[in-house]
Design a protein around this motif. Structure first.
Motif, mmCIF file in Angstrom:
data_model
loop_
_atom_site.group_PDB
_atom_site.id
_atom_site.type_symbol
_atom_site.label_atom_id
_atom_site.label_comp_id
_atom_site.label_asym_id
_atom_site.label_seq_id
_atom_site.Cartn_x
_atom_site.Cartn_y
_atom_site.Cartn_z
ATOM 1 N N PHE A 287 29.818 27.512 19.836
ATOM 2 C CA PHE A 287 31.064 28.236 19.551
ATOM 3 C C PHE A 287 31.196 28.510 18.059
ATOM 4 C CE2 PHE A 287 35.493 28.052 18.143
ATOM 5 C CZ PHE A 287 36.022 29.134 18.839
ATOM 6 N N LYS A 288 30.845 27.527 17.234
ATOM 7 C CA LYS A 288 30.909 27.724 15.784
ATOM 8 C C LYS A 288 30.015 28.879 15.350
ATOM 9 C CE LYS A 288 29.023 25.850 11.538
ATOM 10 N NZ LYS A 288 28.258 24.778 10.882
ATOM 11 N N ALA A 291 31.540 32.197 16.515
ATOM 12 C CA ALA A 291 32.770 32.533 15.795
ATOM 13 C C ALA A 291 32.474 32.955 14.359
ATOM 14 C CB ALA A 291 33.723 31.339 15.814
#
Length: 658
Positions: A287-288, A291
Motif C-alpha cells: 500500500f505504501k 500510495a
C-alpha cells in the motif's frame, strides 16, 4: 540544431535561477578534498565534513575535481558540467527513439527535451540531476545494445555504464538488475541462445558492474568498518527506511523526530535513535508503494506539464494494449523493458522514502518520459496518416511540429514568467541570492577571516567565506545561548530566508536593536533580490569600530549617511544619522535620512509587519518634527491607503497622525 537550441535555453536559464543549492556546497567541498588528497587519507571521517557529512556517491565530486580553479569558481564549473551532461542526454534519447521506432521519434524526443521548465531548472545547477540522467539513460541504451549484439563486450559496457549511474547516485544500482532480468528473459525465451552462453553474458554484466564499483565499496569498507552498497545509510538502516511510512507530503510531522523541528528524516535519524518502523506487513508495504508512487507521479505530472504527461499516458496505454493483443515477441519484450525502466524507478523512490519528498528525485525520468511521448505521437501519426493520407511522408514531421508547438504553448506561463520578464522585480528568489556579493565584500575588507564557524540557515555564505557551517536555531533566545556557548563565531541572516523559514528571527535582519553582546559588521540592501543581508560578530573583542571619525561635524556625518544609504549600507547610514540626532534631536535632515533608511528596508524586503512598522514609526517621527513637508505627508497617506486595502484596520490605527 536541436542541441544548439537546447544549449541556448540552458544558458539563458542560468541568468535568473540559482547555481547553488545546499547539496551543491557538499559536492563542491568533497571535490576540493579530492583535489587536495584528504579524501584518500586513512583517517578520513565520513561524518565530519562541511555539513557534518561526507556520505555522498563519489563520481560527481570526482568530475568536479578534474577542473582547476574549483575554490573560486566552483559554481560555474559545476554549472558547465551539468549543462554539458544535460545536452549529451539528447544523444542516447535519439538513439533510443530510432531503436524503438524511427529517427523521427528520436528527433521529436530531443525536441521535447529542449525547453520544458522542469528540465531546464535542474539542467544547470551544481547537482547530480543532469549527470545522473545522462548515465541513467545511457545505461538503458547499453542494455538494448547488449541484447541486440549478444557479445560479451556489449554486456561489459552495459555493466560499466550501469555502475557509472550507481556511482553518481546510489539508486542507480537497480539499473544493472533490470538489464540483467530482461536480457535473461529475451535471450532465453525469444532468441533461444544456450544457457551456458547466457550465463556467460550475465556473469560479464555483473562482473563489469562490480569491477567498476569496487573502489567505492572498498572506500566504504575502510571508512565505515563494514561492507555496504551505500554510504548514506547502512544495510540495516535501509530496511528500516523501507518499512517507514509517513503518509503524504503534508503529513511530515507524523514522522519520528519531526516534533524536534528537524528538517528531514535523515537529520532526525542521524541525530537521535533510529526511527521505529511503522509498517509491519507486506500488504502495508505494498500500500505504501502504491500510495507514494501516486504522489510522486502526481508531482511529476505537475512539473512536467499536463500536455507532455498526457501524451506520455496515451503512449503507455497504446503500448499496453499492443502487448496484450499479440503474442510475446522481441519488440514486445523491448517495449516492456522500456516501460519497466521508467516505472521501476518511480516505485523505487516510493519504497525507499517515507513520504513524497521532492519531485526533483524523478528528474532522471524526464528523458525517458519525453521519448515515451514522442513514440506515442509518431505511432499515432503513422496510423492516422496511413488511413487518411495514404502514408504521406509529411504526416510524421507535421505531427511532430504540432506537438512541439502545442507543448510550447501549454508551457507558456513558465516562459512568460521566467524568460520574458527578466527584470529585478521578477527574478526568482532563492536562498543563495546576494550572498556571493556580500561574502566578497566581507572577505575583501577582512571582516571575517577564513576558517571561522558561521551560523546561518543555509550553508552558502560559509562556503563563500571558506568557513564552517552551523545551523541557525529558531528563536532569538536560542541564538543568544549559542553565542554564549561559543557554537559559532559569526551570524549571517537575510530577510528572505528568515521570512520563509525562521520568521521569529526576522528582526535580526534589520539591526535596529541587535542581540545583546554581539556586533553588526555588515548590513546591505540588495534591491535586485528584494532582501537585506546582515552579518553579526558573535565574539566581538575590543571597542566597536567607528564608521567614521568622531571629530566630524554634523554636516560631514549627514553627508556620510547619505552616501551609505545610496550604496545600500543601511546600518552604517543609520549610525551616522543618529550621531547627529544624539546632538540635535530636532535635526530635520537626520530624521529624513532615518526615514529613508527604513523606507529602503520596507521597499526592498519581503512584505511583512516588521519592516512596515519600522517604516511607519520613523515616518511619523519625521512628520512630527517637520509637519510642513507636504510631499512626505502625501506619500505617507498614499502608502497607508494601500496598506488599508491589504490589511484593513491593522496598521491604520497604529499610524493615526492625530
Amino acid at each position: 540544431m536541436i542541441i544548439a537550441i537546447g544549449f541556448g535555453f540552458r544558458i539563458s536559464t542560468t541568468l535568473f535561477t540559482p547555481l547553488l543549492y545546499p547539496d551543491s556546497v557538499q559536492y563542491l567541498y568533497l571535490a576540493q578534498e579530492i583535489q587536495n588528497g584528504s579524501f584518500f587519507h586513512a583517517d578520513y571521517n565520513l561524518d565530519q565534513g562541511f555539513l557534518h557529512s561526507r556520505r555522498l556517491p563519489p563520481l560527481y565530486p570526482f568530475l568536479l575535481a578534474l577542473a582547476p580553479g574549483l575554490t573560486n569558481y566552483g559554481e560555474y564549473i559545476g554549472a558547465w558540467i551539468s549543462i554539458l551532461f544535460s545536452l549529451a542526454t539528447f544523444l542516447p534519447a535519439f538513439w533510443l527513439g530510432r531503436r524503438l521506432d524511427s529517427p523521427a521519434a528520436g528527433l521529436l524526443a530531443a525536441g521535447l527535451m529542449t525547453f520544458p521548465w522542469f528540465i531546464l531548472r535542474y539542467a544547470s545547477p551544481v547537482l547530480t540531476e543532469a549527470t545522473f540522467t545522462f548515465f541513467f539513460t545511457l545505461a538503458l541504451v547499453m542494455g538494448y545494445r547488449a541484447m541486440d549484439r549478444k557479445t560479451a563486450g556489449a554486456f561489459a559496457l552495459a555493466g560499466a555504464f550501469s555502475s557509472l549511474a550507481y556511482l553518481t547516485r546510489d539508486v542507480g544500482i537497480t539499473t544493472v538488475f533490470v538489464t540483467g532480468f530482461f536480457a535473461a528473459v529475451r535471450l532465453a525465451l525469444l532468441d533461444r541462445i544456450p544457457w551456458r552462453r547466457l550465463g556467460l553474458f550475465l556473469a560479464v554484466l555483473f562482473a563489469a558492474f562490480s569491477l567498476c564499483s569496487f573502489p567505492y565499496w572498498l572506500h566504504l569498507r575502510v571508512h565505515t568498518g563494514h561492507w555496504g552498497l551505500s554510504s548514506q545509510v547502512g544495510n540495516r538502516t535501509l530496511g528500516e527506511y523501507i518499512m517507514l511510512y509517513g503518509g503524504s507530503r503534508l503529513d511530515r510531522d507524523r514522522l519520528p523526530g519531526r516534533e524536534e523541528g528537524t528538517d528531514s528524516l535523515e537529520e532526525a535519524t542521524r541525530t537521535g535513535e533510529p526511527a521505529e518502523p511503522s509498517l509491519k506487513s507486506l500488504p502495508a508495504l505494498a500500500f505504501k508503494v502504491l500510495a507514494l508512487s501516486g504522489d510522486y507521479a502526481a508531482a511529476f505530472n505537475k512539473k512536467f506539464g499536463w500536455f507532455l504527461s498526457s501524451i506520455l499516458l496515451l503512449s503507455l496505454a497504446s503500448s499496453l494494449v499492443g502487448m496484450f493483443r499479440r503474442a510475446p515477441t522481441r519488440p514486445t519484450v523491448d517495449e516492456l523493458y522500456f516501460w519497466v525502466w521508467i516505472l521501476h524507478f518511480l516505485a523505487l523512490y516510493a519504497l525507499l522514502t517515507p513520504y513524497m519528498v521532492d519531485e526533483r528525485y524523478l528528474y532522471p525520468l524526464t528523458a525517458p518520459a519525453a521519448l515515451a511521448g514522442a513514440l506515442g505521437v509518431v505511432r499515432l501519426a503513422r496510423r492516422v496518416g496511413g488511413r487518411w493520407f495514404a502514408n504521406s511522408p509529411g504526416v510524421i514531421p507535421l505531427a511532430s511540429g504540432l506537438v512541439i508547438v502545442t507543448a510550447f504553448v501549454t508551457l507558456w506561463p513558465d516562459f512568460k514568467i521566467h524568460y520574458l520578464r527578466m527584470s529585478p522585480k521578477t527574478l526568482e528568489l532563492k536562498y543563495a541570492s546576494g550572498y556571493r556579493k556580500a561574502a566578497r565584500f566581507v572577505r575583501e575588507h577582512g571582516l571575517i577571516p577564513p576558517g571561522k564557524t558561521i551560523m546561518a540557515r543555509k550553508p552558502f555564505v560559509a562556503y563563500y567565506l571558506r568557513g564552517q557551517f552551523e545551523l541557525l536555531p529558531k528563536t532569538v533566545k536560542e541564538v543568544e545561548q549559542a553565542a554564549v556557548q561559543g557554537k559559532a563565531d559569526f551570524l549571517a541572516v537575510d530577510t528572505f530566508t528568515l521570512a520563509m523559514t525562521r520568521p521569529l528571527l526576522l528582526p535580526l535582519a534589520y539591526p535596529d536593536q541587535p542581540v545583546p553582546g554581539v556586533r553588526v559588521i555588515y548590513n546591505q540592501v540588495f534591491p535586485e533580490y528584494r532582501r537585506v543581508i546582515t552579518f553579526y560578530d558573535l565574539k566581538p573583542s575590543g571597542p566597536e569600530p567607528s564608521c567614521s571619525s568622531e571629530h566630524r561635524t554634523a554636516a560631514q556625518h549627514l553627508r556620510a549617511a547619505g552616501l551609505y544609504l545610496e550604496q545600500g549600507r543601511i546600518y552604517e547610514g543609520l549610525v551616522e544619522a543618529r550621531k547627529v540626532l544624539a546632538q540635535n534631536p530636532e535635526d530635520v535632515t537626520a530624521r529624513g535620512l532615518v526615514m529613508d533608511a527604513y523606507r529602503q528596508y520596507y521597499l526592498h524586503s519581503p512584505s511583512g509587519p516588521i519592516p512596515l512598522s519600522l517604516f511607519i514609526t520613523t515616518i511619523k517621527d519625521y512628520l512630527e518634527v517637520n509637519p510642513d513637508d507636504r510631499q512626505v505627508q502625501q506619500q505617507f497617506e498614499k502608502m497607508m491607503r494601500l496598506v488599508e486595502e491589504v490589511a484593513p484596520g491593522v496598521y491604520m490605527k497604529k499610524s493615526n497622525m492625530h
